[in-house]
Design a protein around this motif. Sequence first.
Motif, short mmCIF file in Angstrom:
data_model
loop_
_atom_site.label_atom_id
_atom_site.label_comp_id
_atom_site.label_asym_id
_atom_site.label_seq_id
_atom_site.Cartn_x
_atom_site.Cartn_y
_atom_site.Cartn_z
N VAL A 138 -4.60 1.94 6.85
CA VAL A 138 -5.08 1.61 5.51
C VAL A 138 -6.07 2.68 5.06
O VAL A 138 -7.09 2.91 5.72
CB VAL A 138 -5.75 0.22 5.47
CG1 VAL A 138 -6.31 -0.06 4.08
CG2 VAL A 138 -4.76 -0.86 5.87
N SER A 195 3.52 -1.11 1.95
CA SER A 195 3.12 0.12 2.64
C SER A 195 4.25 1.14 2.50
O SER A 195 5.34 0.83 2.05
CB SER A 195 2.82 -0.16 4.11
OG SER A 195 3.93 -0.77 4.73
N PRO A 198 3.27 3.36 9.18
CA PRO A 198 3.19 3.00 7.77
C PRO A 198 1.75 3.12 7.27
O PRO A 198 0.79 2.85 8.00
CB PRO A 198 3.65 1.54 7.75
CG PRO A 198 4.44 1.36 9.00
CD PRO A 198 3.83 2.29 10.01
N THR A 199 1.61 3.55 6.02
CA THR A 199 0.28 3.67 5.43
C THR A 199 0.21 2.84 4.15
O THR A 199 1.21 2.63 3.46
CB THR A 199 -0.04 5.13 5.09
OG1 THR A 199 0.92 5.62 4.14
CG2 THR A 199 -0.03 6.01 6.32
N LEU A 200 -0.97 2.36 3.86
CA LEU A 200 -1.24 1.57 2.66
C LEU A 200 -2.48 2.14 1.99
O LEU A 200 -3.56 2.14 2.57
CB LEU A 200 -1.48 0.10 3.04
CG LEU A 200 -2.07 -0.81 1.96
CD1 LEU A 200 -1.14 -0.90 0.76
CD2 LEU A 200 -2.34 -2.19 2.54
N PRO A 205 -1.09 -5.87 5.32
CA PRO A 205 0.21 -5.20 5.51
C PRO A 205 1.40 -6.05 5.05
O PRO A 205 2.44 -5.49 4.67
CB PRO A 205 0.27 -4.96 7.02
CG PRO A 205 -1.15 -5.02 7.49
CD PRO A 205 -1.79 -6.04 6.61
N ASP A 261 -1.26 2.03 -3.61
CA ASP A 261 -0.08 1.21 -3.39
C ASP A 261 -0.35 -0.25 -3.76
O ASP A 261 0.57 -0.99 -4.08
CB ASP A 261 0.35 1.26 -1.92
CG ASP A 261 0.69 2.67 -1.47
OD1 ASP A 261 1.42 3.35 -2.21
OD2 ASP A 261 0.21 3.09 -0.41
N THR A 265 -0.60 -0.63 10.83
CA THR A 265 -0.58 -0.02 9.50
C THR A 265 -1.90 0.69 9.27
O THR A 265 -2.97 0.11 9.47
CB THR A 265 -0.36 -1.07 8.40
OG1 THR A 265 0.90 -1.72 8.59
CG2 THR A 265 -0.40 -0.44 7.02
#
Length: 636
Positions: free
Chosen positions: A78, A234, A6-8, A229, A101, A76
């Motif tokens: 970032v 995310s 997952p990316t944020l 997170p 986001d 996660t």
Amino acid sequence: MPTLRPTLNLGILAHVDAGKTSLTERLLLSAGVIDVLGSVDSGSTQTDSLELERRRGITIKSAVVSFTVHTPAGDTVVNLIDTPGHPDFIAEVERVLGVLDGVVLVVSAVEGVQAQTRVLFRTVRRLGLPVIVFVNKTDRAGADVPAVLAQIRARLGAPVVPMPVGDCAVDVLTGQDDDLLTAFVDGSLSDAMVQGSLRRQSRAGTVLAAYAGSAITGDGVDALLAALPGLLPSRCPAVDAPLSGVVFKVERGGNGEKIAYTQILAGCLRVRDRIPVRGADAKVTAIQVFDDGTAVPRNSVEAGRIAKVWGLTDVRIGDAIGEYRATMGQLFAPPTLETVVVPDAADRTAVHTALTQLAEQDPLINLRQDDVRGELYLSLYGEVQKEVIQTTLTEQYGVAVTFRETTMICAERVVGVGAAVEHIYRNPFLATVGLRVEPGTPGSGVTVRLDVPVETMPLFVYKAVDVFRDALEQTVRETLQQGLRGWRVEDVVVTLTDCDYNSPGTTAGDYRKLVPMVLMEALRQAGTVVCEPVHRLTIEGPADTLSAVLRLLAQHGAVPYAPVPAGPAFELTADVPAAEVHAVQQRLPAVTRGEGVLEAEFDHYRPLRGRAPERARTDLNPLHRKEYLLHVLRRV
């Protein structure tokens, strides 16, 4: 192909000097991507890489850095984007907001909610971006976290949950969570339910989780990092989807080559890939991916990551990569000030080249060239931006310039209805165009409509009416950049009322060349009024200085509204011409013993009284039929 971690995409936003860049530095240290904490004062931070940023101690350009947050629920990635806090560089913030986001809004525990804090918060709210608040500088004398949280509730109109979660959090959360309220009433409420409601409401942007601490000492930063997170949404982009991305920043490398900062939303971009950019194929020659605090060379960049991409020669900010189709539009008001650049005679060509490259990085400076007078015009948000441009030209490009006095950018508004038509065979183009011009509603911009039967359109038009409408709208917008008196025309409706062609000779170019001439004649028939930009000021200060503030405003042509007493202080709003805002800002501390606080934001245009100023045109006026036709036909 499996999905990635997952990316944020996280933005750090704040009023200037609230400690935004210091917090970014501390987050990088806490995440383990740097070993030594940099300092804004010493110019050693990771994200303020420009020498000018280090010297001034402010962020001028947005910067990207990536790190990983490890939690029991998983990792996660970032992508953190540090943005300028000074209002003169709001355009740099605008370009970043479309790829975010979530946001960490930094507020000083001493100064509290400031002018730019309110402007930024209103904008992220309009975009629906969730926000976490970090009340910074709790180590400073005069820090008052409860008072700042009360300011956030009152001035930003946002429900706040102080962290760590306490009893008062239930009061805030139950106001927007019926299930939580029911559990509270029947006595079944648990900590897990409260935490779950907080996560849901924070991700939805309906409440603000507020952390407090100090970016300098590190207090509270680890807790903020660990919470990112869970409290911000995310994404889990898949690499097996078609390529989709967007360019949100453009800069030049050491050899003058373009570097496109690109967010990849889906799919994968590889070195040597050919992708369409502005109607032509461009070959990707190199890629650097932001990873663990730095940009590292890679052969590809996958969905969810942000990369620097080389080889896209004609790329501009906002360009789509692959199947990206979303558009954010303009979030903040356009610049309302303008200046003329005066280069040394020997540097004229070099100055134009340098300013063209700066305009690639900041399209809102709206570089205009007057070929007749040999002058260059720039649009500005303020005097600090002008100083930075001048210093950049000298130090980065080695060219010396001076600027004339900053003036307002006015606008023209249509006051009546006008119509004009140019019939085929009565002009040098194989086309008929008729246009009607009429006033639009305030704030509507330029609206283009088609009111002609399709059989009057050439085959290449009615088979692609949407494409024709887009091309027509583009030509109309370009033409209306300079109205009857040279100013941009605002809030106008333009309708195509007549259209004819000579098959098969008529081309799209016939319409593009004919539209400006017809449009300007219709505009002349309708008439325009010149309007000046007006800013809405909000001023707070000691009650006993109110009379002095009112006199100051009167001296600068402001129209004040009724002041609101607030104990030993007052709050006052006023409308003031854009050209006078800087002077009011400079003089306010003297009349309020340094305690006055001012917030300024573009509000509206109003008709100018007296003789309307004219702006020198930078092209041949389509109203001058003979000169315009000679110019267009020679160019052809």
